[in-house]
Design a protein around this motif. Structure first.
Motif, PDB file in Angstrom:
ATOM      1  N   TYR A   1       2.844   6.031  -2.893  1.00  0.00           N
ATOM      2  CA  TYR A   1       3.904   6.904  -3.405  1.00  0.00           C
ATOM      3  C   TYR A   1       4.165   6.699  -4.900  1.00  0.00           C
ATOM      4  O   TYR A   1       5.114   7.252  -5.447  1.00  0.00           O
ATOM      5  N   GLU A   2       3.322   5.876  -5.518  1.00  0.00           N
ATOM      6  CA  GLU A   2       3.419   5.614  -6.959  1.00  0.00           C
ATOM      7  C   GLU A   2       4.803   5.128  -7.357  1.00  0.00           C
ATOM      8  O   GLU A   2       5.384   5.559  -8.362  1.00  0.00           O
ATOM      9  N   ILE A   3       5.352   4.240  -6.534  1.00  0.00           N
ATOM     10  CA  ILE A   3       6.646   3.621  -6.840  1.00  0.00           C
ATOM     11  C   ILE A   3       6.354   2.297  -7.547  1.00  0.00           C
ATOM     12  O   ILE A   3       5.587   1.484  -7.018  1.00  0.00           O
ATOM     13  N   PRO A   4       6.882   2.091  -8.754  1.00  0.00           N
ATOM     14  CA  PRO A   4       6.608   0.829  -9.454  1.00  0.00           C
ATOM     15  C   PRO A   4       6.996  -0.363  -8.573  1.00  0.00           C
ATOM     16  O   PRO A   4       8.037  -0.335  -7.908  1.00  0.00           O
ATOM     17  N   VAL A   5       6.128  -1.370  -8.575  1.00  0.00           N
ATOM     18  CA  VAL A   5       6.389  -2.528  -7.711  1.00  0.00           C
ATOM     19  C   VAL A   5       6.256  -3.831  -8.494  1.00  0.00           C
ATOM     20  O   VAL A   5       5.393  -3.971  -9.360  1.00  0.00           O
ATOM     21  N   ILE A   6       7.167  -4.747  -8.204  1.00  0.00           N
ATOM     22  CA  ILE A   6       7.126  -6.098  -8.783  1.00  0.00           C
ATOM     23  C   ILE A   6       6.946  -7.045  -7.606  1.00  0.00           C
ATOM     24  O   ILE A   6       7.771  -7.070  -6.693  1.00  0.00           O
TER      25      ILE A   6
ATOM     26  N   ASP B   1      -2.919  -4.735  -7.938  1.00  0.00           N
ATOM     27  CA  ASP B   1      -3.200  -3.920  -9.112  1.00  0.00           C
ATOM     28  C   ASP B   1      -2.735  -4.687 -10.348  1.00  0.00           C
ATOM     29  O   ASP B   1      -1.556  -5.015 -10.466  1.00  0.00           O
ATOM     30  N   LYS B   2      -3.650  -4.947 -11.255  1.00  0.00           N
ATOM     31  CA  LYS B   2      -3.337  -5.774 -12.436  1.00  0.00           C
ATOM     32  C   LYS B   2      -2.210  -5.208 -13.294  1.00  0.00           C
ATOM     33  O   LYS B   2      -1.611  -5.906 -14.099  1.00  0.00           O
ATOM     34  N   SER B   3      -1.952  -3.916 -13.153  1.00  0.00           N
ATOM     35  CA  SER B   3      -0.886  -3.338 -13.987  1.00  0.00           C
ATOM     36  C   SER B   3       0.507  -3.623 -13.405  1.00  0.00           C
ATOM     37  O   SER B   3       1.516  -3.357 -14.037  1.00  0.00           O
TER      38      SER B   3
ATOM     39  N   GLU C   1       0.837  -1.214   0.000  1.00  0.00           N
ATOM     40  CA  GLU C   1       0.000   0.000   0.000  1.00  0.00           C
ATOM     41  C   GLU C   1       0.869   1.259   0.000  1.00  0.00           C
ATOM     42  O   GLU C   1       0.553   2.247  -0.651  1.00  0.00           O
ATOM     43  N   PHE C   2       1.974   1.189   0.736  1.00  0.00           N
ATOM     44  CA  PHE C   2       2.916   2.308   0.811  1.00  0.00           C
ATOM     45  C   PHE C   2       3.480   2.609  -0.580  1.00  0.00           C
ATOM     46  O   PHE C   2       3.515   3.755  -1.031  1.00  0.00           O
TER      47      PHE C   2
END
Length: 195
Positions: free
Chosen positions: A135-140, A168-170, A130-131
């Motif tokens: 902060y809109e940090i790309p996550v894998i 998030d599907k993206s 969630e964090f």
């Protein structure tokens, strides 16, 4: 980008901004619970036995460890969270250090968030996801220890993790095993996509 993963070394350990490397090399941070297999993941991706020290004592990484990979990319190993034997003040200190890095580092391209495929994500895992989204940090998301689950049940476990994270599907999701190297190519592909 072609990367020679054999050309990798631990560069430095930092506890604050002043100690971060001062350049514009892209960085990928790795986050996860203390016993999720983060060191094994790093060692597998870099084809090394013990570049990242695996420890029988979880919670051993207490600094940000910067790994230089072929002078083209850095992995930044952040302290494992959710380990009970660490005092609250220590944990708060780590939390601040991780937060400072994640929210203020221009070099950061994405975070690999590791979860244990065998279990539902913990409250800490969910909070981390969630964090990063906030902060809109790309996550894998990398689900480790896949070899411990019969292959026929992978989909079920993957769905459970995604549901719990409100995935998030993206974002990218990689099923991984450092034992069998399953997910090795997908993990590298996901990382290089962000650079």
């Amino acid at each position: 980008m072609e990367i020679n993963t054999n050309n990798a070394e631990i560069m430095l350990s930092a506890v604050s901004k002043a100690q971060y490397p001062q350049d514009d090399m892209p960085e990928i941070a790795l986050a996860g619970r203390s016993n999720v297999g983060k060191s094994s993941f790093i060692n597998t991706l870099l084809g090394r036995k013990n570049l990242a020290r695996t420890s029988s004592k979880p919670g051993k990484t207490q600094q940000l460890n910067f790994y230089n990979i072929d002078d083209k990319l850095r992995f930044v190993d952040v302290p494992g969270y959710g380990y009970a034997k660490v005092s609250k003040t220590e944990r708060a200190k780590w939390g601040k250090m991780i937060e400072e890095y994640l929210t203020s580092r221009d070099n950061l391209r994405a975070v690999v968030s590791l979860v244990d495929m065998r279990h539902d994500p913990s409250a800490d895992d969910i909070q981390m996801y969630e964090f990063l989204k906030y902060y809109e940090i790309p996550v894998i998301i990398v689900a480790t220890k896949a070899d411990k689950i019969p292959r026929g049940k992978w989909n079920k476990h993957e769905s459970a993790i995604k549901k719990k994270l409100d995935f998030d599907k993206s974002d990218k999701f990689v099923v991984f095993s450092s034992e069998t190297r399953h997910g090795f190519d997908q993990a590298w592909e996901a990382i290089l996509d962000e650079i």
